[in-house]
Scaffold this motif. Sequence first.
Motif, PDB file in Angstrom:
ATOM      1  N   TYR A   1      -2.435  -1.322  -6.902  1.00  0.00           N
ATOM      2  CA  TYR A   1      -1.669  -2.540  -7.170  1.00  0.00           C
ATOM      3  C   TYR A   1      -0.666  -2.804  -6.050  1.00  0.00           C
ATOM      4  CZ  TYR A   1       1.979   0.737  -8.525  1.00  0.00           C
ATOM      5  OH  TYR A   1       2.919   1.746  -8.505  1.00  0.00           O
ATOM      6  N   VAL A   2      -0.217  -4.039  -5.989  1.00  0.00           N
ATOM      7  CA  VAL A   2       0.790  -4.466  -5.014  1.00  0.00           C
ATOM      8  C   VAL A   2       1.777  -5.383  -5.747  1.00  0.00           C
ATOM      9  CG1 VAL A   2      -0.791  -4.314  -3.059  1.00  0.00           C
ATOM     10  CG2 VAL A   2      -0.585  -6.489  -4.311  1.00  0.00           C
ATOM     11  N   ALA A   3       2.857  -5.752  -5.075  1.00  0.00           N
ATOM     12  CA  ALA A   3       3.786  -6.723  -5.650  1.00  0.00           C
ATOM     13  C   ALA A   3       3.107  -8.090  -5.737  1.00  0.00           C
ATOM     14  CB  ALA A   3       5.043  -6.814  -4.795  1.00  0.00           C
ATOM     15  N   LYS A   4       3.466  -8.852  -6.744  1.00  0.00           N
ATOM     16  CA  LYS A   4       2.820 -10.162  -6.955  1.00  0.00           C
ATOM     17  C   LYS A   4       2.921 -11.072  -5.742  1.00  0.00           C
ATOM     18  CE  LYS A   4       2.521 -11.102 -11.890  1.00  0.00           C
ATOM     19  NZ  LYS A   4       3.095 -11.850 -13.035  1.00  0.00           N
ATOM     20  N   ASP A   5       4.047 -11.016  -5.036  1.00  0.00           N
ATOM     21  CA  ASP A   5       4.230 -11.909  -3.887  1.00  0.00           C
ATOM     22  C   ASP A   5       3.755 -11.287  -2.573  1.00  0.00           C
ATOM     23  OD1 ASP A   5       6.133  -9.953  -3.631  1.00  0.00           O
ATOM     24  OD2 ASP A   5       7.841 -11.319  -3.459  1.00  0.00           O
ATOM     25  N   SER A   6       3.040 -10.153  -2.646  1.00  0.00           N
ATOM     26  CA  SER A   6       2.548  -9.476  -1.447  1.00  0.00           C
ATOM     27  C   SER A   6       1.421 -10.275  -0.794  1.00  0.00           C
ATOM     28  CB  SER A   6       2.046  -8.080  -1.806  1.00  0.00           C
ATOM     29  OG  SER A   6       1.357  -7.502  -0.712  1.00  0.00           O
ATOM     30  N   PRO A   7       1.326 -10.242   0.536  1.00  0.00           N
ATOM     31  CA  PRO A   7       0.206 -10.902   1.232  1.00  0.00           C
ATOM     32  C   PRO A   7      -1.083 -10.090   1.149  1.00  0.00           C
ATOM     33  CG  PRO A   7       1.638  -9.838   2.825  1.00  0.00           C
ATOM     34  CD  PRO A   7       2.314  -9.690   1.493  1.00  0.00           C
ATOM     35  N   ILE A   8      -1.030  -8.914   0.538  1.00  0.00           N
ATOM     36  CA  ILE A   8      -2.209  -8.041   0.429  1.00  0.00           C
ATOM     37  C   ILE A   8      -3.071  -8.501  -0.745  1.00  0.00           C
ATOM     38  CG2 ILE A   8      -2.965  -5.678  -0.022  1.00  0.00           C
ATOM     39  CD1 ILE A   8      -0.288  -4.774   1.264  1.00  0.00           C
ATOM     40  N   HIS A   9      -4.365  -8.734  -0.476  1.00  0.00           N
ATOM     41  CA  HIS A   9      -5.273  -9.191  -1.533  1.00  0.00           C
ATOM     42  C   HIS A   9      -6.502  -8.306  -1.697  1.00  0.00           C
ATOM     43  CE1 HIS A   9      -3.080 -12.914  -2.333  1.00  0.00           C
ATOM     44  NE2 HIS A   9      -2.869 -12.964  -1.021  1.00  0.00           N
ATOM     45  N   ASN A  10      -6.757  -7.435  -0.734  1.00  0.00           N
ATOM     46  CA  ASN A  10      -7.884  -6.510  -0.840  1.00  0.00           C
ATOM     47  C   ASN A  10      -7.548  -5.224  -0.111  1.00  0.00           C
ATOM     48  OD1 ASN A  10      -8.750  -6.812   2.019  1.00  0.00           O
ATOM     49  ND2 ASN A  10      -9.192  -8.927   1.362  1.00  0.00           N
TER      50      ASN A  10
END
Length: 303
Positions: A128-137
């Motif tokens: 998981y990442v923070a909701k506003d993170s630019p990471i999507h995969n």
Amino acid sequence: MSPHRMDRPSLLGTVTLLLACCLLFFGRTAYAQTLVLAQISDRPKKDYRQLRPMADHIVQAMAPFGFRRAEVRLYPDLPAFEQAIRNGQVHWITETPLTAARLYQHQLAIPVARKWKRGQQTYQSLIYVAKDSPIHNLGDLAGRIMAFEHPDSFTSFFLPLQALRQAGMTLVPLDSPHQSVPADKVGYTFSRNERNNLLWVDKGIAAAGALNDGDWSIPDRLPAELVQRMRIIHRSPSYPRAFEMVTSTLEPEAREALQQALLSLDPERDRPLLQRYEKSSRITPLEAGDLDLLRSLEVETLP
């Protein structure tokens, strides 16, 4: 002949009988064994409290095999654990699939039942990442830091590590989450527990974290307001939550007796005992494919 006199053969027979009875009685006492339940632990006080009641319960079924008392032994790492097993110091093990696979592949223990730990029959790894993170995969984690929980964690180290490797990522261990990471690699460090894992991502110390779906979804396991600020980017397949195992230190008949004692625990009647046993809800038979699973996990690929 005096009525109180006993001939020599009768006297010898009586003495022999008495001696045999003494040896039988004292021999059982002298060779009384201690049933040892063990696992790897970095929080021995807490784990001891959780395991001891079940050990004391199951040893009652082992009395016909010479076991009179139970003991819980906790080991800091896999090498110490495996050495104790090789030395014949462990009879019974309760562990997650990672350690279970290691022991099974090293021919040190075999599974005899599944444990529904924390109410879960199966579980999966989440990244998981923070909701506003630019990471999507997973590919977006290049040049960033990943927070795993513990080197012996199945869902918060082994499974996410494998997922990142399968996505083509190269991982490098860090001594601190404040170290820099090469742009084409993923750095990783250990948060030591579920709450820290979540906090590190929330505070930006790590770009991503890994937990199991029970940590994520079971109420009160983690602060709800923090979970709501996160976004899941990867889910692994589901795996058995935990296994009960036995070692060759137990004779086959004793292994079967221990297995049957575990499987005879009733989810309702024995609820308090099961709950104390790492918040378990039931213990059930192995399922088709469990041995193949433990055999197939590539545990030797861990750093």
